[in-house]
Design a protein around this motif. Sequence first.
Motif, PDB file in Angstrom:
ATOM      1  N   LEU A   1       0.835  -1.191   0.000  1.00 30.15           N
ATOM      2  CA  LEU A   1       0.000   0.000   0.000  1.00 30.15           C
ATOM      3  C   LEU A   1       0.872   1.244   0.000  1.00 30.15           C
ATOM      4  N   GLU A   2       0.348   2.296  -0.615  1.00 36.41           N
ATOM      5  CA  GLU A   2       1.107   3.545  -0.695  1.00 36.41           C
ATOM      6  C   GLU A   2       1.159   4.259   0.644  1.00 36.41           C
ATOM      7  N   LYS A   3       0.146   4.012   1.488  1.00 33.95           N
ATOM      8  CA  LYS A   3       0.171   4.616   2.817  1.00 33.95           C
ATOM      9  C   LYS A   3      -0.540   3.672   3.788  1.00 33.95           C
ATOM     10  N   PRO A   4      -0.213   3.743   5.054  1.00 33.86           N
ATOM     11  CA  PRO A   4      -0.800   2.813   6.022  1.00 33.86           C
ATOM     12  C   PRO A   4      -2.267   3.108   6.304  1.00 33.86           C
ATOM     13  N   LEU A   5      -2.970   2.062   6.707  1.00 35.23           N
ATOM     14  CA  LEU A   5      -4.388   2.172   7.047  1.00 35.23           C
ATOM     15  C   LEU A   5      -4.570   2.237   8.562  1.00 35.23           C
ATOM     16  N   LYS A   6      -5.554   3.009   8.957  1.00 37.08           N
ATOM     17  CA  LYS A   6      -5.973   3.024  10.359  1.00 37.08           C
ATOM     18  C   LYS A   6      -6.804   1.774  10.611  1.00 37.08           C
ATOM     19  N   VAL A   7      -6.453   1.006  11.652  1.00 37.35           N
ATOM     20  CA  VAL A   7      -7.094  -0.275  11.935  1.00 37.35           C
ATOM     21  C   VAL A   7      -7.726  -0.258  13.318  1.00 37.35           C
ATOM     22  N   TRP A   8      -8.914  -0.825  13.393  1.00 38.90           N
ATOM     23  CA  TRP A   8      -9.577  -1.108  14.650  1.00 38.90           C
ATOM     24  C   TRP A   8      -9.556  -2.633  14.824  1.00 38.90           C
ATOM     25  N   LEU A   9      -8.890  -3.116  15.845  1.00 37.75           N
ATOM     26  CA  LEU A   9      -8.766  -4.553  16.068  1.00 37.75           C
ATOM     27  C   LEU A   9      -9.904  -5.021  16.974  1.00 37.75           C
ATOM     28  N   LYS A  10     -10.744  -5.892  16.424  1.00 34.38           N
ATOM     29  CA  LYS A  10     -11.949  -6.319  17.138  1.00 34.38           C
ATOM     30  C   LYS A  10     -11.726  -7.666  17.826  1.00 34.38           C
ATOM     31  N   ILE A  11     -12.008  -7.693  19.115  1.00 33.54           N
ATOM     32  CA  ILE A  11     -11.846  -8.889  19.935  1.00 33.54           C
ATOM     33  C   ILE A  11     -13.225  -9.443  20.276  1.00 33.54           C
ATOM     34  N   ASP A  12     -13.390 -10.738  20.159  1.00 34.33           N
ATOM     35  CA  ASP A  12     -14.639 -11.376  20.578  1.00 34.33           C
ATOM     36  C   ASP A  12     -14.569 -11.621  22.082  1.00 34.33           C
ATOM     37  N   THR A  13     -15.335 -10.838  22.833  1.00 32.53           N
ATOM     38  CA  THR A  13     -15.342 -10.991  24.291  1.00 32.53           C
ATOM     39  C   THR A  13     -16.561 -11.764  24.790  1.00 32.53           C
ATOM     40  N   GLY A  14     -17.336 -12.343  23.862  1.00 28.37           N
ATOM     41  CA  GLY A  14     -18.451 -13.154  24.322  1.00 28.37           C
ATOM     42  C   GLY A  14     -19.696 -13.108  23.477  1.00 28.37           C
ATOM     43  N   MET A  15     -19.748 -12.212  22.490  1.00 29.53           N
ATOM     44  CA  MET A  15     -20.914 -12.171  21.617  1.00 29.53           C
ATOM     45  C   MET A  15     -20.852 -13.268  20.557  1.00 29.53           C
ATOM     46  N   HIS A  16     -19.621 -13.681  20.224  1.00 30.78           N
ATOM     47  CA  HIS A  16     -19.409 -14.798  19.288  1.00 30.78           C
ATOM     48  C   HIS A  16     -20.037 -14.547  17.926  1.00 30.78           C
ATOM     49  N   ARG A  17     -19.797 -13.339  17.417  1.00 27.53           N
ATOM     50  CA  ARG A  17     -20.243 -13.005  16.072  1.00 27.53           C
ATOM     51  C   ARG A  17     -19.003 -12.636  15.264  1.00 27.53           C
ATOM     52  N   LEU A  18     -18.515 -11.417  15.378  1.00 26.76           N
ATOM     53  CA  LEU A  18     -17.245 -11.041  14.762  1.00 26.76           C
ATOM     54  C   LEU A  18     -16.213 -10.790  15.850  1.00 26.76           C
ATOM     55  N   GLY A  19     -14.959 -11.001  15.506  1.00 27.05           N
ATOM     56  CA  GLY A  19     -13.883 -10.712  16.443  1.00 27.05           C
ATOM     57  C   GLY A  19     -12.915 -11.866  16.565  1.00 27.05           C
ATOM     58  N   ILE A  20     -11.662 -11.535  16.859  1.00 29.82           N
ATOM     59  CA  ILE A  20     -10.653 -12.571  17.046  1.00 29.82           C
ATOM     60  C   ILE A  20     -10.809 -13.205  18.419  1.00 29.82           C
ATOM     61  N   ASN A  21     -10.355 -14.442  18.551  1.00 33.77           N
ATOM     62  CA  ASN A  21     -10.402 -15.108  19.841  1.00 33.77           C
ATOM     63  C   ASN A  21      -9.465 -14.413  20.821  1.00 33.77           C
ATOM     64  N   PRO A  22      -9.872 -14.327  22.087  1.00 34.39           N
ATOM     65  CA  PRO A  22      -9.024 -13.628  23.067  1.00 34.39           C
ATOM     66  C   PRO A  22      -7.589 -14.138  23.110  1.00 34.39           C
ATOM     67  N   GLU A  23      -7.405 -15.447  22.966  1.00 37.68           N
ATOM     68  CA  GLU A  23      -6.057 -16.006  23.040  1.00 37.68           C
ATOM     69  C   GLU A  23      -5.180 -15.608  21.846  1.00 37.68           C
ATOM     70  N   ASP A  24      -5.807 -15.092  20.785  1.00 36.43           N
ATOM     71  CA  ASP A  24      -5.052 -14.660  19.606  1.00 36.43           C
ATOM     72  C   ASP A  24      -4.743 -13.160  19.616  1.00 36.43           C
ATOM     73  N   PHE A  25      -5.188 -12.479  20.635  1.00 39.63           N
ATOM     74  CA  PHE A  25      -5.078 -11.018  20.643  1.00 39.63           C
ATOM     75  C   PHE A  25      -3.631 -10.542  20.521  1.00 39.63           C
ATOM     76  N   ASP A  26      -2.745 -11.072  21.338  1.00 35.96           N
ATOM     77  CA  ASP A  26      -1.359 -10.602  21.313  1.00 35.96           C
ATOM     78  C   ASP A  26      -0.720 -10.841  19.954  1.00 35.96           C
ATOM     79  N   ASP A  27      -0.956 -12.012  19.352  1.00 36.80           N
ATOM     80  CA  ASP A  27      -0.371 -12.323  18.042  1.00 36.80           C
ATOM     81  C   ASP A  27      -0.869 -11.347  16.982  1.00 36.80           C
ATOM     82  N   PHE A  28      -2.181 -11.082  16.964  1.00 34.31           N
ATOM     83  CA  PHE A  28      -2.744 -10.152  15.986  1.00 34.31           C
ATOM     84  C   PHE A  28      -2.181  -8.759  16.195  1.00 34.31           C
ATOM     85  N   TYR A  29      -2.131  -8.341  17.438  1.00 26.34           N
ATOM     86  CA  TYR A  29      -1.656  -6.984  17.717  1.00 26.34           C
ATOM     87  C   TYR A  29      -0.201  -6.811  17.278  1.00 26.34           C
ATOM     88  N   GLN A  30       0.611  -7.798  17.580  1.00 26.34           N
ATOM     89  CA  GLN A  30       2.030  -7.699  17.211  1.00 26.34           C
ATOM     90  C   GLN A  30       2.200  -7.704  15.695  1.00 26.34           C
TER      91      GLN A  30
END
Length: 361
Positions: free
Chosen positions: A115-144
């Motif tokens: 990409l020519e320039k970086p994108l602003k990202v909102w990282l969504k965590i699934d805290t219990g609704m179980h619809r969209l979001g990464i699993n809590p145990e994957d949070f650190d890996d995704f963030y890094q």
Amino acid sequence: MTLTTATAVIDRQALVDNFNRVKTFAPKAKVLAVLKANGYGHGLERIARALPQADAFGVARLDEALALRAAGVVKPIVLLEGFFTEQDLPILAVNNLQTIVHNRQQLDALTRTQLEKPLKVWLKIDTGMHRLGINPEDFDDFYQALSASDNVDPDIVLMSHLGCADDKENPVTNSQLALFEQLTASYNNEKSLANSAGSYAWPQTRYDWIRPGLILYGVSPMAAPEQSAQSLGIKPVMTLQSSLIAVRALKAGEAVGYGAAWVSSEDTTIGVIAIGYGDGYPRHAGNGTPVLVNGRRVPLVGRVSMDMITVDLGKDSRDEVGDLAILWGQGLPVEEIALHATTIPYELLCNITRRVQIEVV
């Protein structure tokens, strides 16, 4: 005699007043005003233009974001479902759009593309609704992984979504809040958890960004009937109205409408209103659903047709052809109509069809 066809009257001042009211719930938080589904049926571009004080806008999909950009909206726009394909990413960059990342496929696409320039990202965590979001145990890996990518703006927003915030007695919200806090407490990033109900009822969830949707349009997001829009201090933005196109006498024992589904128990007067499921009025609204005619409540009787409904005006009616009928909005909460139609206010507002006239006041 002046007949009015089905019309949705959009009150811009009510919208602004609702926005200001929501700000009092979380005065220190920034506001991402949710405009998805054509601004909850109120008009995507129209609502965006009426809320220049919003800090950002939230839409579900790329075409909604591009429509706002084409209309001259320059505010930050967040794709609440994220991008769908890797080919979307250059379009996001060119149009300065922000995206939620909620799965591995999005992460992989974002980190491998150029990409020519970086994108602003909102990282969504699934805290219990179980619809969209990464699993809590994957949070650190995704963030890094996101933090290490040149395609990602370093200021990542951490977020989740509340599934039961409309019920103040439901323990799920506290469980979601506790998990979100546990995962993100050591991060200094901006955070977002509160939807409409969270913004109003759960102070601990307000963080740096609130994401009001339904509440902006003057509809209570709360499940308890006593927590009405009026009690929250918000006003309906849409009033759906039409007019009587026929008034006729009906004798006891005579039926009205398809299937003879309603039979009058006494002599009365029937009014026919020019609105139906072809306009977005709910087909499953039952007998007794209230309608305002000349400012008084009268009951819907008979089945809802494509273009018309019938109401019982009463035997002493003085109503005339051309008189105004309000289906929901000012003086008649859409929440009440939704209950009679066994649905939710969201569906009624979003189902307004293209043939309904729009009047902006």
